[in-house]
Each structure stands twice: as C-alpha cells, then as structure tokens.
Enzyme design. Structure first.
Site, PDB file in Angstrom:
ATOM      1  NE  ARG A  35     -39.996-120.176  16.005  1.00 50.46           N
ATOM      2  CZ  ARG A  35     -40.583-120.602  17.111  1.00 50.46           C
ATOM      3  NH1 ARG A  35     -41.866-120.861  17.104  1.00 50.46           N
ATOM      4  NH2 ARG A  35     -39.899-120.767  18.205  1.00 50.46           N
ATOM      5  NE  ARG A  57     -32.910-122.520  19.515  1.00 51.85           N
ATOM      6  CZ  ARG A  57     -33.991-122.714  20.262  1.00 51.85           C
ATOM      7  NH1 ARG A  57     -34.969-121.852  20.227  1.00 51.85           N
ATOM      8  NH2 ARG A  57     -34.093-123.770  21.011  1.00 51.85           N
ATOM      9  CG  ASP A  84     -33.840-129.099  19.060  1.00 57.07           C
ATOM     10  OD1 ASP A  84     -34.090-127.882  19.027  1.00 57.07           O
ATOM     11  OD2 ASP A  84     -34.060-129.815  20.047  1.00 57.07           O
ATOM     12  CE1 TYR A 106     -37.495-129.287  26.792  1.00 60.19           C
ATOM     13  CE2 TYR A 106     -35.100-129.326  26.739  1.00 60.19           C
ATOM     14  CZ  TYR A 106     -36.288-128.633  26.649  1.00 60.19           C
ATOM     15  OH  TYR A 106     -36.273-127.287  26.415  1.00 60.19           O
ATOM     16  NE  ARG A 130     -39.104-126.448   9.593  1.00 57.80           N
ATOM     17  CZ  ARG A 130     -39.475-126.300  10.849  1.00 57.80           C
ATOM     18  NH1 ARG A 130     -38.691-125.673  11.691  1.00 57.80           N
ATOM     19  NH2 ARG A 130     -40.616-126.792  11.293  1.00 57.80           N
TER      20      ARG A 130
HETATM   21  O1  CP3 Z   1     -29.291-121.203  15.182  1.00 52.12           O
HETATM   22  C1  CP3 Z   1     -29.123-122.056  16.083  1.00 52.12           C
HETATM   23  O2  CP3 Z   1     -28.917-121.770  17.268  1.00 52.12           O
HETATM   24  C2  CP3 Z   1     -29.023-123.511  15.662  1.00 52.12           C
HETATM   25  C3  CP3 Z   1     -30.063-124.366  15.929  1.00 52.12           C
HETATM   26  C4  CP3 Z   1     -30.590-124.768  17.289  1.00 52.12           C
HETATM   27  C5  CP3 Z   1     -31.954-125.129  17.448  1.00 52.12           C
HETATM   28  N1  CP3 Z   1     -32.126-125.615  18.701  1.00 52.12           N
HETATM   29  C6  CP3 Z   1     -32.954-125.029  16.385  1.00 52.12           C
HETATM   30  C7  CP3 Z   1     -34.367-124.905  16.769  1.00 52.12           C
HETATM   31  C8  CP3 Z   1     -29.971-124.970  18.524  1.00 52.12           C
HETATM   32  C9  CP3 Z   1     -28.539-124.700  18.914  1.00 52.12           C
HETATM   33  C10 CP3 Z   1     -30.954-125.516  19.399  1.00 52.12           C
HETATM   34  C11 CP3 Z   1     -30.660-125.941  20.768  1.00 52.12           C
HETATM   35  C12 CP3 Z   1     -31.761-126.162  21.703  1.00 52.12           C
HETATM   36  N2  CP3 Z   1     -32.957-126.769  21.489  1.00 52.12           N
HETATM   37  C13 CP3 Z   1     -31.690-125.824  23.069  1.00 52.12           C
HETATM   38  C14 CP3 Z   1     -30.518-125.188  23.742  1.00 52.12           C
HETATM   39  C15 CP3 Z   1     -30.496-123.724  23.465  1.00 52.12           C
HETATM   40  C16 CP3 Z   1     -31.420-122.910  24.291  1.00 52.12           C
HETATM   41  O3  CP3 Z   1     -32.262-122.222  23.698  1.00 52.12           O
HETATM   42  O4  CP3 Z   1     -31.308-122.933  25.512  1.00 52.12           O
HETATM   43  C17 CP3 Z   1     -32.910-126.204  23.668  1.00 52.12           C
HETATM   44  C18 CP3 Z   1     -33.293-126.024  25.111  1.00 52.12           C
HETATM   45  C19 CP3 Z   1     -33.692-126.822  22.653  1.00 52.12           C
HETATM   46  C20 CP3 Z   1     -35.041-127.422  22.782  1.00 52.12           C
HETATM   47  C21 CP3 Z   1     -35.983-126.667  21.917  1.00 52.12           C
HETATM   48  N3  CP3 Z   1     -36.112-126.892  20.562  1.00 52.12           N
HETATM   49  C22 CP3 Z   1     -36.826-125.583  22.265  1.00 52.12           C
HETATM   50  C23 CP3 Z   1     -36.982-125.024  23.650  1.00 52.12           C
HETATM   51  C24 CP3 Z   1     -37.442-125.166  21.082  1.00 52.12           C
HETATM   52  C25 CP3 Z   1     -38.372-123.970  20.888  1.00 52.12           C
HETATM   53  C26 CP3 Z   1     -39.791-124.333  20.707  1.00 52.12           C
HETATM   54  C27 CP3 Z   1     -40.517-123.165  20.018  1.00 52.12           C
HETATM   55  O5  CP3 Z   1     -41.132-123.423  18.998  1.00 52.12           O
HETATM   56  O6  CP3 Z   1     -40.447-122.028  20.536  1.00 52.12           O
HETATM   57  C28 CP3 Z   1     -36.996-125.995  20.046  1.00 52.12           C
HETATM   58  C29 CP3 Z   1     -37.362-125.889  18.625  1.00 52.12           C
HETATM   59  C30 CP3 Z   1     -36.342-125.267  17.747  1.00 52.12           C
HETATM   60  N4  CP3 Z   1     -35.017-125.627  17.743  1.00 52.12           N
HETATM   61  C31 CP3 Z   1     -36.559-124.279  16.756  1.00 52.12           C
HETATM   62  C32 CP3 Z   1     -35.318-124.064  16.125  1.00 52.12           C
HETATM   63  C33 CP3 Z   1     -35.021-123.152  14.972  1.00 52.12           C
HETATM   64  C34 CP3 Z   1     -37.890-123.639  16.426  1.00 52.12           C
HETATM   65  C35 CP3 Z   1     -38.724-124.604  15.670  1.00 52.12           C
HETATM   66  C36 CP3 Z   1     -39.411-124.049  14.445  1.00 52.12           C
HETATM   67  O7  CP3 Z   1     -38.877-123.144  13.779  1.00 52.12           O
HETATM   68  O8  CP3 Z   1     -40.469-124.568  14.119  1.00 52.12           O
END
Ligand code: CP3
Length: 363
Positions: free
Chosen positions: A50, A46, A95, A170, A59
């Site tokens: 943000r 990640r 994602d 999910y 974004r």
């Molecule tokens: O920099 C990186 O790691 C690359 C991008 C990445 C994202 N999601 C972008 C993202 C990666 C590798 C993921 C994987 C992902 N997504 C996982 C596995 C990693 C982990 O954290 O265990 C999981 C479980 C998800 C599902 C998911 N997507 C969640 C739990 C969330 C967070 C929701 C939130 O807003 O807190 C997301 C959204 C997400 N995926 C964001 C990003 C940058 C945030 C969305 C935003 O910026 O609006």
C-alpha cells in the site's frame, strides 16, 4: 544498473546470452553466504503494497487472497518496487496464509486487520481441517515465480513462508492477537496437540518454500513475526524444532535462508540455530548487539525502524549510516527495515534510502 525491470526480460535466449544475469551470484546471495560484496544489498520487507500508488491502483476491486492466485498480477505487483526503488531483491507478492487457504482453511485477509480464520483450531479434532500441502494446490505460485525469474534477470527473488508459531497463532486465535492467549493455552495445556499442529504447519511451510525454490527463487525468508511473544525456554521447547523442520525442507537447495521475527532479541541465537544463514533483526536490538548475540556465526538482515521513515531526512541519513557501520562487523549484512514498510510511508523516502545505502556502502 541491475535488473530486472529494465531488461527486456522474457526469455531464456536473452538471459542465457547475458552471463552476468545469474541471481545465484547476486549481492544479496553473496552477502547472505558471508562472501565479499562490492556494496551492501538492500530491500524492504513489505516493499510491495500500500505504500505504492501503482499497487493501490492495480488492486482496486480485487481481494487480497484472490490477487495472490493470479500469476500475472503477482508478477506485476512483485516487480513494482523493484522498478521504482532499484532494490537489490524482489520478494514474492503473496501472504503467509496463502498456503493455509490452499489446503482448505476457511480464512480471509481483512484490510487494516489481517488474516481472520472462520473456525479456529484449538483441539485435536480440529486438526482434521488442516491437511498437508502438495505443490499442485499452489500451482499459481509456481507459475508466478517462473514468470518473475524470467523477468528479473540478475535480481534475486526472495521466496517466503510463515513459520509454524506465527501461523499457529492466527489459526488458534482466529485472527490477529496481541496476547496470543489461546495459542499459549494450547501450547502448555495440551502439548501433544500443539506439537501435532506445528508439525503439520512445518510441512505446509516447508513445502511452500520448496515450491518457490524449485520454480527459481534465489533465497527464502521464514517469517516468525510473533515469536517475540515467547520466553526463550518456550521458544526452544515448543517452536524451534518446527521452524527447523520448515527450514530443513529447503536445506539441500544450497540457497540462503533468512529467519526473521519481531521483538526476538532474546531468541536471535535460537533462530539462527534453527537452520538459517541469515538472522533478521528488528529495530529494538542494534546490529552490533545482534552480531554479539549470534557470536558472529550468521549474516544479519535489518534493521532500520520503519517508523523513522516519517522523521526528517537528516534523522534517516544518520540511522542508515549507523546501521551500515554496525552491519560491517557481521559476516554479511543485508540492509532492510526492522519490520515491514508502513502503508503511509512516502515511497520517495524509500527510494532515497536505497540510493544512500548504495552510495555509502560502495567499496
Ligand atoms: O512486499 C512484501 O513483503 C511481499 C508480500 C507480503 C505480504 N504479506 C503481502 C500483504 C509478505 C512477505 C507478507 C507476510 C505476512 N503476512 C506476514 C509476515 C510479515 C510481517 O509483517 O510480520 C504477516 C504477519 C502477514 C499477515 C498479514 N497479511 C497482515 C498482518 C496483513 C496486514 C493487514 C492490513 O491490511 O494492514 C496482511 C495483508 C497483506 N499482506 C497486505 C499485503 C500487501 C495488505 C493487504 C492489502 O493491500 O489490501
């Protein structure tokens, strides 16, 4: 100075002329394969997102899933942390649910919560709503990876996918869950449907990884973020074969495969045996213990607690040095956090961690 972002980028001619611009020989790839390295490579799960003001700006007004489908935007967001922190790898901005949306699952990513699925999948009949993934459904990923590989030069790009169990959670729950109650009910109550669901998810994950590798990713990570919710016996019977199938889809590519989950101290050996070269370790288990549990057979990645980045610098300094010392007992070590960067993290602290890892591990 590696990388990426400082290189003029764009273009075969430039990169072909620079013989060192070979991400398949990068620190990350060599550490993952257990080969000697001049210093420990570091990147952060990640790292794009943000915690970076430049991410929040770009974004604005663009939905999460929509942003993942625009190759130029994906490339820019992926490069932001590489430029800012000088990390030794980029991870594709996407994602784990992107390939599910691509095959037609009605879902959204809700800010602050995570993926939410309109109609959960809980029966054999529901499986009809989960077709196979073919590369043309994610052509924007192919395009984004191609752009990135040209820009990144010698910095490797890590591709990724969600593992079948985490994706199933999910889909079956309909959204984020602490208890995974419907998922476990399906797994034990209707094992045939469970295995059919996970076999399909393994095809989707495996194909998503293949698309990224074929477009030039230098390594992949399979995220089984929620596998730690399972006892080892259930992991072995209901999950590991499907994760092995997903990882197996890129077995012939010769690139390292990283397998990561949270709270997986009891599952580390099983996650390695699923077909990984590197096992990701969260922050609950020390790297020394992880190396023992893995019998020294795999490289390790981790494992700084992301919450420690909010502590005073001397605390972080000490933790980074301890992790580097413990990682030295593994066949290979990639420095990372034990889970993703928390959104409120001060990005300057991340840059400082990169500098410290580079300085302390230099040999
Ligand atoms: O920099 C990186 O790691 C690359 C991008 C990445 C994202 N999601 C972008 C993202 C990666 C590798 C993921 C994987 C992902 N997504 C996982 C596995 C990693 C982990 O954290 O265990 C999981 C479980 C998800 C599902 C998911 N997507 C969640 C739990 C969330 C967070 C929701 C939130 O807003 O807190 C997301 C959204 C997400 N995926 C964001 C990003 C940058 C945030 C969305 C935003 O910026 O609006």
């Amino acid at each position: 100075v590696t990388a990426a972002a400082s290189a003029p980028g764009r273009g075969g001619a430039y990169h072909a002329a620079v013989t060192s611009a070979n991400p398949s020989r990068s620190l990350l790839v060599r550490a993952a394969l257990g080969e000697p390295v001049e210093r420990t490579p570091v990147w952060f799960m990640r790292q794009a997102g943000r915690s970076l003001p430049e991410y929040r700006r770009i974004r604005e007004g663009v939905g999460m899933l929509e942003s993942c489908q625009k190759p130029d935007l994906v490339a820019e967001i992926t490069l932001q942390p590489v430029r800012r922190h000088g990390v030794d790898a980029a991870i594709l901005y996407s994602d784990i649910v992107v390939p599910l949306a691509a095959v037609g699952v009605d879902l959204d990513i809700v800010p602050g919560a995570g993926p939410v699925v309109a109609e959960p999948i809980r029966s054999r009949a529901d499986l009809g709503r989960l077709p196979e993934l073919s590369p043309d459904l994610v052509s924007y990923v192919t395009d984004a990876v191609s752009l990135l590989v040209a820009e990144l030069g010698e910095t490797p790009l890590v591709g990724f996918a969600g593992a079948p169990f985490t994706l199933a959670s999910y889909l079956v729950e309909g959204g984020p869950s602490r208890s995974h109650q419907h998922t476990k009910a399906l797994m034990h109550g209707d094992p045939t449907t469970w295995h059919q669901l996970c076999a399909r998810l393994a095809q989707i994950s495996g194909e998503f990884l293949r698309v990224q590798v074929e477009a030039g990713a230098s390594a992949v990570q399979l995220f089984d973020s929620w596998a730690g919710a399972l006892p080892r016996s259930d992991y072995q019977a209901f999950v590991q074969p499907h994760s092995a199938a997903a990882l197996g889809a890129v077995a012939d590519a010769g690139i390292p495969r990283i397998h990561f989950g949270v709270g997986t101290g009891e599952l580390l050996a099983g996650m390695g045996a699923a077909g990984a070269e590197v096992v990701g370790v969260d922050y609950r288990v020390s790297l020394s213990d992880a190396v023992d549990r893995l019998s020294g057979r795999y490289a390790v990645q981790g494992n700084l607690d992301p919450a420690l980045l909010f502590a005073p610098w001397p605390v972080i300094d000490k933790a980074v040095r301890r992790i580097l010392a413990e990682g030295a007992s593994a066949p290979g070590h990639i420095f990372n956090l034990g889970h993703g960067v928390l959104p409120d993290t001060d990005p300057e602290v991340l840059t400082r961690v990169v500098e410290l890892v580079h300085e302390v591990s230099q040999r």
